[in-house]
Design a protein around this motif. Structure first.
Motif, PDB file in Angstrom:
ATOM      1  N   ASN A  83       0.716  -1.144   0.108  1.00 26.98           N
ATOM      2  CA  ASN A  83      -0.007  -0.055  -0.040  1.00 26.98           C
ATOM      3  C   ASN A  83       0.937   1.261  -0.156  1.00 26.98           C
ATOM      4  O   ASN A  83       1.664   1.493   0.735  1.00 26.98           O
ATOM      5  N   PHE A  84       0.753   1.968  -0.975  1.00 26.91           N
ATOM      6  CA  PHE A  84       1.417   3.504  -1.064  1.00 26.91           C
ATOM      7  C   PHE A  84       0.736   4.524  -0.248  1.00 26.91           C
ATOM      8  O   PHE A  84      -0.621   4.640  -0.515  1.00 26.91           O
TER       9      PHE A  84
ATOM     10  N   ASP D  58       2.432  -3.341 -12.974  1.00 26.28           N
ATOM     11  CA  ASP D  58       2.064  -1.709 -12.933  1.00 26.28           C
ATOM     12  C   ASP D  58       1.929  -1.017 -13.947  1.00 26.28           C
ATOM     13  O   ASP D  58       0.707  -0.240 -14.277  1.00 26.28           O
ATOM     14  N   TYR D  62      -1.498   0.856 -15.781  1.00 24.88           N
ATOM     15  CA  TYR D  62      -1.517   2.089 -16.175  1.00 24.88           C
ATOM     16  C   TYR D  62      -2.023   2.308 -17.582  1.00 24.88           C
ATOM     17  O   TYR D  62      -2.745   3.258 -17.843  1.00 24.88           O
ATOM     18  N   PRO D  73      -1.565  12.339 -16.354  1.00 30.56           N
ATOM     19  CA  PRO D  73      -0.286  11.765 -15.843  1.00 30.56           C
ATOM     20  C   PRO D  73      -0.265  11.368 -14.256  1.00 30.56           C
ATOM     21  O   PRO D  73       0.583  10.830 -13.761  1.00 30.56           O
ATOM     22  N   ALA D  75      -2.445  10.106 -12.239  1.00 30.61           N
ATOM     23  CA  ALA D  75      -2.857   8.741 -11.656  1.00 30.61           C
ATOM     24  C   ALA D  75      -1.525   8.055 -11.237  1.00 30.61           C
ATOM     25  O   ALA D  75      -0.656   7.892 -11.576  1.00 30.61           O
ATOM     26  N   THR D  77      -0.703   4.512  -8.662  1.00 30.73           N
ATOM     27  CA  THR D  77      -0.994   3.200  -7.685  1.00 30.73           C
ATOM     28  C   THR D  77      -0.971   3.405  -6.369  1.00 30.73           C
ATOM     29  O   THR D  77      -0.122   4.026  -6.031  1.00 30.73           O
ATOM     30  N   THR D  78      -2.238   3.011  -5.915  1.00 28.47           N
ATOM     31  CA  THR D  78      -2.344   2.969  -4.489  1.00 28.47           C
ATOM     32  C   THR D  78      -1.968   1.677  -3.844  1.00 28.47           C
ATOM     33  O   THR D  78      -1.587   1.565  -2.697  1.00 28.47           O
ATOM     34  N   LEU D 107     -11.084   6.071  -8.316  1.00 29.62           N
ATOM     35  CA  LEU D 107     -10.444   4.886  -7.996  1.00 29.62           C
ATOM     36  C   LEU D 107     -10.876   4.046  -9.403  1.00 29.62           C
ATOM     37  O   LEU D 107     -11.766   3.910  -9.770  1.00 29.62           O
TER      38      LEU D 107
END
Lengths: 135, 135, 135, 135
Positions: A83-84, D58, D62, D73, D75, D77-78, D107
């Motif tokens: 989790n970032f 990842d 994207y 640009p 967006a 990663t969570t 999200l």
């Protein structure tokens, strides 16, 4: 303790010659590692890339595990959840602090908090599992 | 502190009348909850079921979050990752200890360690995220 | 195929007498299960609770796994990650569609998409791992 | 469709000049990317490193997301959960096939199956979420 730390650091250098991770401490189911960030780790906007953070967390887990079970080259990651949480600082080393929660016969599990050096709040949190080969 | 704890406990009772969770403490981005285990929570072999553990962890996260942002009924879980570590004891209450790692404007994230009462090693570990509605 | 499905359904009924899951199909590393939603599954606002969805996904994984390895009561969930995607419909059964991606000697892994009956978009997605006891 | 693919490929090249990812296809909530594996991606034993696999997944997420919402640009990663399933082949490119399950206002969530080129069974599976900035 220091012997173990040095043996693990030597092993990592042999196995992963290109790795830039420094083993800061290991023992008591925990490990602390750090890595200076270079331009290959950066994303636009000056932040540290997600894969760099994942790689540091993965090594932190590996080091903590080797500290418990000895140097077992065939232990492999089976899962990893990251989790970032906050944008890492570009110019700062990344610190990974790992705590193992289980070291079973075939499976180990731990968590890693990742920090930009000198900051109190974590930039990311990782939970990972390792498969331990039969001995 | 106690006022807040009581207000959250009252809110949970109204929203989830069938819930059996006890709020033990809340504050400082943390929460501790407990639940006595009854036969509906058990699996064959006398262990506590996975969904019961997930439900307790989910409430622990919710209580910790309400302790930070106030009673916001529309906060909802967006993700939850559980790792099962040890067999829970059948006759023991389950304790959930939550620590939030981020409380942002729209997203919160925390971890929960779950224990069988009186035991030192966790039976499971949870990482969860909550979506916070705009205010 | 039908024999296997019936044997698994019978086994679930014996092991989990209070479970309300229906095994719709099983085979070829997949399983489909459904569960009618009753008031104990609902949350305020009329939506299906997270723990109910997790429980259905867990059974879907278990059924798919039993379809591959035979009826092995000691297979246990080791991890589960759920992402909640949309609000489930209150009056609709929940469908769980599982697809196993790996069935190894000691570990299996699969994903489950959960739907409100009659709707096209999933309400949640689950990835889970099971530990398979040595035979 | 091809215009969009080319625009995304160009954007990736500008934003991540050192990236070696090829965008194979994008559209309809899906994306397919590939990356030739070089020695920097390998681990002892000749397998592809975990962080390399995570990075490819990842980017696949994207690319699929940019295909839906346009080139945004910011967006980020969570969260990302990876399960390692099989040893990747050392000499083979890695293919990432992404399918988005939700593209909400703030999200997005999707899954990625990763393959060694020419092999049928996935080497890893990823679930990831992205945060979409307000427009």
């Amino acid at each position: 303790m220091t012997d173990r730390k040095d043996a693990i650091a030597r092993f990592l250098k042999e196995e992963f010659p290109q790795a830039r991770i420094v083993v800061e401490s290991v023992g008591d189911r925990c490990a602390r590692v750090s890595q200076a960030v270079d331009t290959s780790d950066l994303r636009p906007g000056g932040t540290v890339s997600g894969p760099t953070l994942m790689a540091i967390a993965d090594v932190a887990l590996y080091v903590a595990l080797l500290g418990e079970i000895g140097i077992v080259p065939l232990a492999v990651t089976t899962s990893l959840t990251i989790n970032f949480l906050r944008k890492p600082a570009a110019g700062k080393s990344v610190i990974g602090e790992c705590r193992l929660m289980k070291v079973g016969k075939t499976l180990a599990m731990g968590e890693v908090s990742l920090y930009s050096e000198g900051q109190e709040e974590p930039v990311a949190h990782v939970v990972g599992t390792y498969s331990i080969p039969p001995r």
